[in-house]
Motif scaffolding. Structure first.
Motif, PDB file in Angstrom:
ATOM      1  N   LEU A  56      42.766  27.805  48.181  1.00 44.16           N
ATOM      2  CA  LEU A  56      41.501  27.211  47.738  1.00 44.16           C
ATOM      3  C   LEU A  56      40.539  28.298  47.257  1.00 44.16           C
ATOM      4  N   GLU A  57      40.528  29.438  47.944  1.00 43.64           N
ATOM      5  CA  GLU A  57      39.682  30.557  47.515  1.00 43.64           C
ATOM      6  C   GLU A  57      40.094  31.043  46.132  1.00 43.64           C
ATOM      7  N   ALA A  58      41.396  31.086  45.876  1.00 41.53           N
ATOM      8  CA  ALA A  58      41.889  31.510  44.561  1.00 41.53           C
ATOM      9  C   ALA A  58      41.492  30.508  43.490  1.00 41.53           C
ATOM     10  N   LEU A  59      41.550  29.230  43.824  1.00 42.54           N
ATOM     11  CA  LEU A  59      41.180  28.187  42.870  1.00 42.54           C
ATOM     12  C   LEU A  59      39.701  28.287  42.491  1.00 42.54           C
ATOM     13  N   VAL A  60      38.823  28.402  43.483  1.00 40.17           N
ATOM     14  CA  VAL A  60      37.389  28.477  43.223  1.00 40.17           C
ATOM     15  C   VAL A  60      37.034  29.761  42.481  1.00 40.17           C
ATOM     16  N   ALA A  61      37.612  30.883  42.903  1.00 41.05           N
ATOM     17  CA  ALA A  61      37.329  32.158  42.244  1.00 41.05           C
ATOM     18  C   ALA A  61      37.780  32.139  40.788  1.00 41.05           C
ATOM     19  N   ILE A  74      42.236  34.486  35.745  1.00 38.89           N
ATOM     20  CA  ILE A  74      42.905  34.965  36.960  1.00 38.89           C
ATOM     21  C   ILE A  74      42.562  36.433  37.200  1.00 38.89           C
ATOM     22  N   ARG A  75      42.445  37.198  36.121  1.00 37.67           N
ATOM     23  CA  ARG A  75      42.075  38.607  36.280  1.00 37.67           C
ATOM     24  C   ARG A  75      40.700  38.732  36.939  1.00 37.67           C
ATOM     25  N   GLY A  76      39.742  37.923  36.465  1.00 37.12           N
ATOM     26  CA  GLY A  76      38.411  37.955  37.061  1.00 37.12           C
ATOM     27  C   GLY A  76      38.427  37.505  38.509  1.00 37.12           C
ATOM     28  N   ALA A  77      39.231  36.486  38.820  1.00 36.50           N
ATOM     29  CA  ALA A  77      39.338  36.015  40.200  1.00 36.50           C
ATOM     30  C   ALA A  77      39.904  37.104  41.099  1.00 36.50           C
ATOM     31  N   ALA A  78      40.875  37.841  40.585  1.00 39.62           N
ATOM     32  CA  ALA A  78      41.473  38.929  41.370  1.00 39.62           C
ATOM     33  C   ALA A  78      40.436  39.991  41.695  1.00 39.62           C
ATOM     34  N   ARG A  79      39.584  40.331  40.714  1.00 34.13           N
ATOM     35  CA  ARG A  79      38.521  41.313  40.970  1.00 34.13           C
ATOM     36  C   ARG A  79      37.552  40.794  42.028  1.00 34.13           C
ATOM     37  N   THR A  80      37.187  39.529  41.921  1.00 37.85           N
ATOM     38  CA  THR A  80      36.243  38.939  42.874  1.00 37.85           C
ATOM     39  C   THR A  80      36.791  38.963  44.290  1.00 37.85           C
ATOM     40  N   GLN A 138      46.363  40.589  40.561  1.00 35.23           N
ATOM     41  CA  GLN A 138      46.556  39.387  39.754  1.00 35.23           C
ATOM     42  C   GLN A 138      47.775  38.610  40.206  1.00 35.23           C
ATOM     43  N   ALA A 139      48.796  39.346  40.589  1.00 37.25           N
ATOM     44  CA  ALA A 139      50.030  38.686  41.039  1.00 37.25           C
ATOM     45  C   ALA A 139      49.776  37.833  42.272  1.00 37.25           C
ATOM     46  N   ALA A 140      48.928  38.339  43.180  1.00 38.80           N
ATOM     47  CA  ALA A 140      48.650  37.596  44.412  1.00 38.80           C
ATOM     48  C   ALA A 140      47.881  36.311  44.111  1.00 38.80           C
ATOM     49  N   VAL A 141      46.923  36.391  43.202  1.00 37.29           N
ATOM     50  CA  VAL A 141      46.148  35.195  42.834  1.00 37.29           C
ATOM     51  C   VAL A 141      47.045  34.202  42.107  1.00 37.29           C
TER      52      VAL A 141
END
Length: 317
Positions: free
Chosen positions: A6-11, A18-24, A29-32
């Motif tokens: 859920l955290e990955a979805l919101v981020a 996905i790159r921006g979510a990974a930074r946040t 990126q692979a984990a997200v």
């Protein structure tokens, strides 16, 4: 469905990629990407639409995103309350405030709240309810001090009454229709109003249709802020409908004229608006109490300014 998914979805929604979510999130990126794919697989539904320019969401994804935000915001509230019990008061409080409360009671309420909870990061969002409702819906906003528009879902939102207030059709001082005595005399004018996305028909019915008046809805400009509304009234000669108290306080006092019409508008109710079945944090409860204390103090005051305010207000708390 797991918390990190859920955290990955919101981020991803907030970053747009996905790159921006990974930074946040401080992840690769692979984990997200893995978390999002696992979420889609567990729900057996497509949630994201991936494109070179970023990501968007399917209808299934949009629904889940709304609930994911609610879950994460409620967990933030729980964390803040546990920290308070440990003796460390911290956290964030986001409040939507209708403009006329901002112009009257808000500053004193904030000062009082800061003495009681100085470590809370307070975020004030001055917004008409049409703007606040989507933020309440997804849990981004803790509560709003405002009034639900006609047609707002009582299943979705709850409102604790605070004040009844009068409302009036208004024009700028010196407007050509300043002496109008009926809504029927204003049907050839342009109007600036505020309403939720799905609330125009209910508002038109309340202001016009029930009084036997038919307004061409193309004459209505929808304002998303009080500054826009004020500009359209003062500079574009539009009519509006808003709380009468705005004509009593700066910067509107003496510039907006309430019309004395044959048609009457029942007092509206201002309250603490929350998403139904949500739980307010201790910080939110404290702020509400501070606001109540300030309003009660002004209601008991014999000052000329306060007496003028409460000519248009009725205290309910």
């Amino acid at each position: 469905m797991k918390l990190h998914q859920l955290e990955a979805l919101v981020a991803s929604a907030e970053a747009g990629s996905i790159r921006g979510a990974a930074r946040t999130l401080g992840l690769s990126q692979a984990a997200v990407t893995r978390a999002l794919r696992e979420l889609e697989e567990s729900e057996r539904l497509p949630l994201l639409i991936r494109a070179p320019e970023g990501i968007t969401f399917t209808e299934h994804g949009k629904v889940l995103l709304m609930h994911a935000r609610l879950v994460l915001n409620q967990l933030d509230h729980a964390h803040s309350d546990l920290e308070r019990l440990r003796g460390r008061v911290e956290g964030r409080l986001m409040i939507g405030v209708t403009p006329w409360i901002t112009l009257t009671f808000l500053a004193e309420a904030v000062r009082l709240f800061r003495t009681r909870m100085p470590d809370i990061r307070l975020e004030l969002f001055e917004g008409l309810m049409a703007v606040a409702q989507p933020l309440l819906r997804d849990g981004s906003m803790d509560f709003a001090v405002g009034q639900l528009h006609p047609g707002a879902s009582v299943q979705e939102f709850a409102c604790e009454p605070v004040l009844n207030y009068e409302s009036s059709v208004m024009v700028r001082d010196g407007h050509r229709k300043a002496r109008a005595r009926s809504i029927h005399e204003l049907l050839d004018e342009d109007w600036v109003l505020n309403f939720a996305t799905d609330g125009q028909s209910d508002l038109v019915d309340y202001l016009f249709t029930r009084h036997g008046a038919q307004l061409d809805e193309r004459r209505i400009v929808r304002a998303q802020s009080v500054a826009t509304l004020q500009t359209m009234v003062e500079k574009a000669d539009m009519c509006t409908w808003c709380p009468t108290i705005l004509s009593r306080v700066p910067p509107f006092g003496g510039r907006l004229r309430p019309l004395t019409l044959r048609e009457t508008f029942e007092p509206r109710q201002l309250g603490i608006v929350t998403r139904r079945n949500s739980t307010l944090s201790s910080a939110a409860i404290t702020f509400v109490q501070c606001l109540f204390d300030v309003i009660r103090r002004h209601a008991r005051s014999a000052r000329k300014e306060d007496l003028a305010l409460f000519e248009t207000l009725e205290l309910l708390v």
